[in-house]
Design a protein around this motif. Structure first.
Motif, PDB file in Angstrom:
ATOM      1  N   ALA A 191      -5.909   4.496   4.180  1.00  0.00           N
ATOM      2  CA  ALA A 191      -7.389   3.845   3.781  1.00  0.00           C
ATOM      3  C   ALA A 191      -8.104   5.075   3.036  1.00  0.00           C
ATOM      4  O   ALA A 191      -8.650   4.899   1.862  1.00  0.00           O
ATOM      5  CB  ALA A 191      -8.213   3.400   4.820  1.00  0.00           C
ATOM      6  N   GLN A 194      -9.951  -1.753   1.610  1.00  0.00           N
ATOM      7  CA  GLN A 194      -9.349  -0.592   2.069  1.00  0.00           C
ATOM      8  C   GLN A 194      -9.957   0.678   1.703  1.00  0.00           C
ATOM      9  O   GLN A 194     -10.275   1.559   2.402  1.00  0.00           O
ATOM     10  CB  GLN A 194      -7.774  -0.665   1.557  1.00  0.00           C
ATOM     11  N   ALA A 237      -4.624  -0.318  -3.820  1.00  0.00           N
ATOM     12  CA  ALA A 237      -5.198  -0.549  -2.873  1.00  0.00           C
ATOM     13  C   ALA A 237      -6.343  -1.497  -2.973  1.00  0.00           C
ATOM     14  O   ALA A 237      -7.023  -1.519  -3.977  1.00  0.00           O
ATOM     15  CB  ALA A 237      -5.886   0.932  -2.485  1.00  0.00           C
ATOM     16  N   GLU A 258      -2.597   3.509   9.023  1.00  0.00           N
ATOM     17  CA  GLU A 258      -3.591   2.584   8.202  1.00  0.00           C
ATOM     18  C   GLU A 258      -4.908   3.454   7.947  1.00  0.00           C
ATOM     19  O   GLU A 258      -5.142   3.345   6.850  1.00  0.00           O
ATOM     20  CB  GLU A 258      -4.012   1.723   9.094  1.00  0.00           C
ATOM     21  N   GLN A 259      -5.308   4.160   8.878  1.00  0.00           N
ATOM     22  CA  GLN A 259      -6.533   4.918   8.672  1.00  0.00           C
ATOM     23  C   GLN A 259      -5.971   5.845   7.651  1.00  0.00           C
ATOM     24  O   GLN A 259      -7.083   6.170   6.479  1.00  0.00           O
ATOM     25  CB  GLN A 259      -6.941   5.801   9.984  1.00  0.00           C
ATOM     26  N   TYR A 275      -9.314   5.703  -0.856  1.00  0.00           N
ATOM     27  CA  TYR A 275     -10.582   5.865  -1.180  1.00  0.00           C
ATOM     28  C   TYR A 275     -10.803   7.496  -2.220  1.00  0.00           C
ATOM     29  O   TYR A 275     -11.202   7.260  -3.192  1.00  0.00           O
ATOM     30  CB  TYR A 275     -11.433   6.514  -0.088  1.00  0.00           C
ATOM     31  N   LYS A 299       0.738  -1.133   0.026  1.00  0.00           N
ATOM     32  CA  LYS A 299       0.124  -0.137  -0.217  1.00  0.00           C
ATOM     33  C   LYS A 299       0.795   1.311   0.108  1.00  0.00           C
ATOM     34  O   LYS A 299       0.687   2.296  -0.723  1.00  0.00           O
ATOM     35  CB  LYS A 299      -0.895   0.046   1.266  1.00  0.00           C
ATOM     36  N   GLU A 341     -13.214   1.095   3.668  1.00  0.00           N
ATOM     37  CA  GLU A 341     -12.901   1.560   5.094  1.00  0.00           C
ATOM     38  C   GLU A 341     -12.614   2.843   4.939  1.00  0.00           C
ATOM     39  O   GLU A 341     -12.941   3.912   5.692  1.00  0.00           O
ATOM     40  CB  GLU A 341     -11.479   0.683   5.313  1.00  0.00           C
ATOM     41  N   GLY A 342     -11.789   3.168   3.806  1.00  0.00           N
ATOM     42  CA  GLY A 342     -11.415   4.764   3.732  1.00  0.00           C
ATOM     43  C   GLY A 342     -12.685   5.618   3.614  1.00  0.00           C
ATOM     44  O   GLY A 342     -12.816   6.857   3.985  1.00  0.00           O
TER      45      GLY A 342
END
Lengths: 261, 362
Positions: A116, A46, A42, A112-113, A120, A35, A49-50
């Motif tokens: 994500a 993911q 991605a 990680e967030q 997106y 990533k 989540e994003g």
């Protein structure tokens, strides 16, 4: 639970723990490594989540489809690099409407967030990807060339030593001390806020790496023993000498001209 | 006092030593006097001498002596510390210095000690002079500089009589050639000075090295720029390609530096700006029209160009019109086009002189 607690001093427990740690690290690395290398790979989950994170944290200003509202610009085509820069430096989400989003030391999202959300945003429209670590480490770089590139392209706003400077109507160029190479690179490619874009055709990735190397060299530069006064150049130095230098000279002149009691 | 020469409450004594006694003091307000200005002011003389503490009491003098000695002692001590630090402190060491932060203590100690040594010497000497050296006022009369009349007359006689013997009045050839010989040699001194000012500027101030067909190249690398490489929001710092052949690189660069920006063509309000640009790519002189600083601070969102020296602000969407600050003229635009290989080139040089105003600027 009791059984587990009772055996915590078992000789095999340490080995088991290390094994567990290795598995977690290995799995974690295999999940994360691709990533960071490129945002285009991605996974769908993911992006999903994003999107959730985006709706919860960003959509108020940037719109439900990231199409932009009066409060925030459209994010179509800004790319993963812009998200990683804005969120990674704590500029987004903004705490309050202001002329300019300031850098915040406490970043409220994990990498990680942020990745994500970046995935997106990158899935909406193509844009600059998160740069490869090869060009953001500032290693194997030409510091002198980086300094020259910095003086030509950056120094007029960010000051020759990266101390930052004022722009119009409350906007400012932030100081560039102790900034991760990745964020410096991303700022150049995406042109956040008032900053213009310096794409890879303008300053090559090698050139950007040189600039990062120069800024890191400035960070590490040793103070030879004087008050730097913010490395702001003639303004702060002039102010200092006008106030303190002249003040001391006037005080001495008064003392010299006065008769002893 | 509104007008000079009329008595307006200014009571001045008519001689004697009581000059100060019946003069009007400022805090007494306006008082109509009866006297008028005297023909000649009397010399008020020196103010009375006030003895110092150290003149009156031996104790105070002793104290002053100790103070002076302390100041001189600080100077010696600082010098000794300087010498010790010079040999013992590692010049490469860094440590935390209060007030400065992480710094090199070697330089700090040497600098502070040297400063204290000089300051101690100076302050000690001044304090000594002020407290202990004699401070009674002295008057030394100025001697007249005029020579006696007899000496002056003798000089005139000498000149007239002895000068006549040189036959200068009788021999005009000598007189005129002497005048020429004295008047012309200074030219030999003045000429190299004027000639040393360098060649005449000609049109150097009005012209840059930009000319038709010159490729726009990136500033340090000097590589040409393709139109599609300039994305919207980009800024390129640009020089003409022929800067490579220049013999006076800095002089030429100082005038020819150009800023290349790309805007969305729909937000550009000036038709001339669109015509002289290429698909929203516009090139403007980077030299401020106020005093010639490089105007490099481009705000991508507001399209304002800001000069760092005096905050002149130019609006790129309106042909770089001045919207704030001391500059009086917009930045000159460089007309550009694209050559057959897709590189940006100048369509011509600048149509007006770049940079600040000068006397002969057309």
């Amino acid at each position: 639970m009791n059984a587990l607690a009772a055996r915590r001093r078992h000789p095999a427990a340490i080995a088991l723990l290390i094994l567990l740690g290795l598995v977690v690290t290995g799995v974690g690395y295999s999940v994360l490594a691709p990533k960071t290398a490129s945002a285009t790979t991605a996974s769908a989950s993911q992006v999903e989540e994003g999107k959730k994170l985006f709706l919860a944290n960003c959509a108020t200003c940037h719109g439900l489809q990231a199409q932009g509202t009066k409060a925030g610009p459209s994010l179509a085509g800004v790319g993963a690099a812009a998200v990683d820069f804005q969120m990674g430096t704590g500029r987004m989400p903004m705490a309050a409407p202001a002329v300019q989003a300031p850098r915040v030391n406490e970043v409220r999202f994990t990498q990680e967030q942020i990745d994500a959300v970046a995935a997106y945003i990158a899935s909406l429209a193509p844009g600059p990807a998160i740069p490869s670590p090869e060009y953001t480490s500032g290693e194997n770089a030409n510091v002198a060339l980086g300094a020259e590139l910095f003086r030509v392209n950056c120094a007029m706003c960010h000051n020759f030593a990266g101390s930052g400077g004022a722009l119009t109507r409350g906007k400012y160029a932030p100081n560039l001390r102790d900034i991760e190479g990745k964020h410096i690179y991303e700022a150049m490619v995406t042109g956040p806020q008032s900053m213009p874009v310096f794409n890879d055709d303008n300053i090559s990735p090698e050139g950007k790496n040189d600039i990062i190397a120069y800024l890191h060299a400035v960070d590490k530069q040793e103070n030879r023993g004087g008050m730097a006064l913010g490395n702001l150049g003639p303004v702060s130095e002039g102010l200092f000498i006008w106030v303190f230098g002249l003040g001391i000279m006037i005080a001495f002149a008064v003392w010299l001209g006065r008769k002893a009691a | 006092m509104s007008d000079n020469g009329t008595p307006h409450g200014e009571v001045v004594s008519h001689g004697g030593d009581d000059f100060g006694s019946d003069a009007v003091r400022l805090d007494q307000g306006h008082i109509e006097g009866s006297g008028g200005l005297p023909a000649r002011f009397e010399n008020p003389g020196l103010p009375p001498h006030v003895a110092r503490m150290s003149d009156l009491s031996e104790k105070a003098a002793k104290r002053a002596e100790k103070q002076v000695a302390t100041l001189f002692g600080i100077a010696s001590l600082a010098t000794i510390v300087f010498i010790i630090a010079y040999f013992t402190v590692d010049p490469e060491m860094t440590a935390f210095v209060p007030g400065i932060g992480e710094a090199n203590p070697y330089n700090v100690i040497l600098g502070v000690c040297l400063g204290l040594a000089l300051l101690g010497c100076g302050m000690g000497a001044v304090h000594w002079a002020k407290t202990l050296m004699p401070d009674t006022e002295m008057v030394e009369e100025r001697h007249p500089q005029r020579a006696s009349d007899a000496d002056r007359q003798r000089a005139v006689d000498n000149f007239l009589q002895e000068g006549g013997k040189s036959q200068i009045g009788r021999r005009p050839l000598i007189k005129f050639s002497l005048a020429g010989a004295l008047a012309l040699p200074p030219l030999a001194l003045v000429l190299p000075l004027v000639g040393g000012l360098g060649p005449l500027p000609k049109d150097n101030l009005s012209k840059t090295i930009w000319k038709k067909g010159d490729r726009l190249v990136r500033d340090p690398e000097l590589t040409p720029i393709k139109a599609d490489q300039v994305t919207i929001g980009s800024v390129y710092h640009v020089l003409p390609a022929n800067i490579k052949e220049s013999h006076e690189v800095l002089e030429d660069k100082a005038k020819a530096a150009v800023l290349l920006m790309r805007l969305d063509p729909s937000i550009i309000k000036s038709k001339k700006e669109i015509d002289w640009g290429y698909d929203g790519i516009v090139a403007y002189s980077k030299i401020c029209t106020h005093v010639g600083c490089p105007v490099g601070l481009y705000e991508q969102q507001t399209h304002h160009l800001l000069c760092p020296c005096h905050q002149s602000t130019f609006d790129v969407t309106e042909d770089c019109k001045v919207i704030f600050g001391p500059a009086k003229r917009p930045l000159p635009q460089l007309p550009i086009e694209v050559d057959s290989e897709g590189y940006l080139v100048a369509r011509s040089g600048f149509h007006e002189a770049v940079g600040p105003s000068f006397w002969e600027r057309g």
